[in-house]
Enzyme design. Sequence first.
Site, PDB file in Angstrom:
ATOM      1  N   GLU A  89       0.823  -1.229   0.000  1.00  0.00           N
ATOM      2  CA  GLU A  89       0.000   0.000   0.000  1.00  0.00           C
ATOM      3  C   GLU A  89       0.848   1.267   0.000  1.00  0.00           C
ATOM      4  OE1 GLU A  89      -2.735  -0.274   3.309  1.00  0.00           O
ATOM      5  OE2 GLU A  89      -4.119  -1.443   2.099  1.00  0.00           O
ATOM      6  N   GLU A 125      -6.974  -7.334  -0.494  1.00  0.00           N
ATOM      7  CA  GLU A 125      -7.440  -7.274   0.894  1.00  0.00           C
ATOM      8  C   GLU A 125      -8.905  -6.904   0.937  1.00  0.00           C
ATOM      9  OE1 GLU A 125      -5.057  -5.241   3.833  1.00  0.00           O
ATOM     10  OE2 GLU A 125      -3.200  -5.932   2.882  1.00  0.00           O
TER      11      GLU A 125
HETATM   12  C1  GAL Z   1      -4.169  -2.669   5.273  1.00  0.00           C
HETATM   13  C2  GAL Z   1      -2.771  -3.258   5.382  1.00  0.00           C
HETATM   14  C3  GAL Z   1      -2.801  -4.555   6.173  1.00  0.00           C
HETATM   15  C4  GAL Z   1      -3.584  -4.381   7.448  1.00  0.00           C
HETATM   16  C5  GAL Z   1      -4.966  -3.866   7.110  1.00  0.00           C
HETATM   17  C6  GAL Z   1      -5.862  -3.651   8.300  1.00  0.00           C
HETATM   18  O1  GAL Z   1      -4.117  -1.345   4.921  1.00  0.00           O
HETATM   19  O2  GAL Z   1      -2.254  -3.516   4.112  1.00  0.00           O
HETATM   20  O3  GAL Z   1      -1.495  -4.963   6.434  1.00  0.00           O
HETATM   21  O4  GAL Z   1      -2.914  -3.486   8.246  1.00  0.00           O
HETATM   22  O5  GAL Z   1      -4.869  -2.657   6.479  1.00  0.00           O
HETATM   23  O6  GAL Z   1      -6.046  -4.812   8.999  1.00  0.00           O
END
Ligand code: GAL
Length: 859
Positions: free
Chosen positions: A188, A257
């Site tokens: 990110e 994600e």
């Molecule tokens: C995203 C990040 C993950 C984790 C998630 C929240 O932005 O890439 O590593 O932190 O948020 O659980």
Amino acid sequence: MATVAQRAPLVCLCALIIYAVVDLKWVYGANVSYDHRSLIIDGQRKLLMSASIHYPRSVPAMWPDLIAKAKEGGIDVIDTYVFWNGHEPKEGTYYFEDRFDLVKFVKIAQQAGLYVNLRIGPFIAAEWIFGGIPIWLHYVPGTVFRTNNEPFKRYMEKFTTYIVDLMKHEKLFASQGGPIILSQIENEYGDMESNYGEGAKPYAMWAAKMALSQNIGVPWIMCQQYDAPDPVINTCNQFYCDQFTPNSYSKPKMWTENWPGWFKTFGSRNPHRPPEDIAFGVARFFQKGGTYQNYYMYHGGTNFARTAGGPFITTSYDYDAPIDEFGLLRQPKWGHLKELHEAIKLCDSALLYGEEKNLSLGPLQEANVYTGQGVCAAFLSNSDEEHDKDVIFQNKSYHLPAWSVSILPDCKNVAFNTAKIGVQTSIVEMQSIDMMSANSLLEEESNAAIHWETFKEKVGVWGNDVFTTNTLIDQINTTKDTTDYLWYTTSLQVDEKEPFFSNGLLPVLIVESRGHAMHLFINNEFIGSASGNGDDITFKYEKAIHLRAGKNDIVFLSMTVGLQNGGPHYDFVGAGISKVKLEGFRDGSINLSTNDWTYQIGLKGEQLNLYLESGVGNVQWEKAASPPKNRALTWYKARINAPPGNDPVALDMLSMGKGQAWLNGRMIGRYWPISSSPFAGCPSKCNYRGKFLPNKCSTDCGNPTQRWYHVPRSWFNPTDNLLVLFEDKGGDPTQIRFVKREAIKLCGLISEAHPPHLKYWRKTITNSIELENTARPTLNLQCPEGSQISSINFASFGNPQGACGAFEKGSCHGVQSSSIVQKDCIGCKSCSVTLSVEKFGEDPCPGASKSLAVEAYCS
Ligand code: GAL
């Protein structure tokens, strides 16, 4: 249409062929590439469901089961970050044992026939301590993380190469016959670039180039990196990614994600994301051309030891994920998503090879239809947050609940609607364990409590390794995170003529801290505590205090609660006491910040390794019939037998203050049953409709954020286990209990409005999709491993009312409901009951739409 029996040999033959292909891919290597539509593995486009399971957040003994449960849930790919600071705790010293045995974890996924997405990072965020980067790197002179900085890039490249070489050596990339089909560099960074000025862009481009130069033979991805250079694929991380488009037509639309819940911070509420909304997000993504979707997290697990980041991230990383922290299925979430995956997979040929057409069905309703090579699949969506809608699609009417997607694998019949949960709910609870059999020292006692011995840690300076300066120094730069604890000690000479000795107005101590928590001791006495929280790690503390004439010792125990895991320049965010002053003196206020402060790093008990078998004998433990309560700075130890049974276990720490716990030398983690505010905002009912944000459906306002602390079964010996706690604030250890986590009840509710069960869908030899004409909604119940349905608590075919756990008969009720469900289910591990008049022998209310509700116990 061919009957099932006619088709059976073909199905078997197909299965054999698929098996052979699956096998060969591990032997000869697979070619992984991509086009605008999807990843292509050995020439085949793929729709892939992926699940984040982080290997150090569970234990190796749990990995096969977690991965098997992911596979059973319709998952194709296991996604994990690589945890640099776990693997290289000291520069050049590598660790890949136990929970950090990455190779073993990847091989277990491979043995299960699943692919792996290895997200190397090595910056990972992940609510993990320091975002995964070793703290020592911060102290390599001249290092600035995540920008165009030579030392940082050098170390990042070295570690990335180390991991890639390890994977190559073990032949784990798909190109070598292994399961790894993708790898990620950075994490990110696109969202962070504006904070890093001129160094940002060159660093991002360098990272991509460095990754490509590793020649891993499978594609690289960069998430939230809008300008990821070819051939690196830029992917999306959000609660919804249907609107995302990659930065080039030649790249597939991938979602790395999808957050099916959220993490917790000590002192905050417990977030939940409703399954209907997760399913809506996923279905919308595939409706709009998505091809790869990963649940972050599918199993969140536990931040054992001091691996939690944040600061303030809880030891539990349950995440409200489809598999809970303890490895049990979270139902109906897991099952609803499993059905969703099945429904989407029924459409795969049409989705991957068909032509797409978008039709408007209303202001917020649309259809995406995929047609080609004799197949047709359609997704009908209603994005209205409030209103259900009846739509006409290809001359047929469909009822679309608000905020839902219906999936039609044959463009005619609905296989799945994201808002209609057809799978069971499991009520899972913490149950007490009979500790009599677990505590070897207690056979003669009727009290089932654990028998504790204690050792009191000194307030302030306890050893020679101290230093003094006349400034308040940064905690992290001082401890370098070797411990959570740093003592700040000073003393003050108070004149007996000070006004507060006569006027009764106490002097006031004012403290400011950069974080994260502290206890105050004056003249060896515990005075009070203060802490920041997940929203603001800094805090201010004011307290009217008693001082005596002459010398007064003022001592702070400053504590970190997990290091920063991300954010702009997070490597430079400090902690510790930053200002101290006293008011109410004859000359006004006294600035103590420039006093002489003596510092001691950590605790004596830590230095003596009191939690290790080899260190526990280093002090004289006090034995008493009843251990001290509400006493700060106390070590507790006990010898216990393993709790009986096989259910996952946890320590109930509700009665304790704050501290750390170990079993047999392994650190369970930080415990802190601090409560969230009763007014924080927890809705009595969660409405799945409308965009989700982490605070939308929280529970546990006014309750401790984390009461139970997972202790993996594999950490226990049968007898004589060493359980050690360090309580920094004060608590009542006599109330500590082991509890087990168990599914105690199952229930399900389906209605005629539910689509027929997915088992009625068939792929024919020509690859078209058919629904059998006997298809009906079906209620399925399944007990956890090792148990069977022992009783039916409630069953009603008719119009039952209420929700799972509190069903009631309605005005329409089939009198045979219970006996029929009992006949089909009692004594079985699982059972299926069809919702039909034929099944229940009579129609209790002809003409009316009917449902079936069942509540069952397993034992
Ligand atoms: C995203 C990040 C993950 C984790 C998630 C929240 O932005 O890439 O590593 O932190 O948020 O659980």
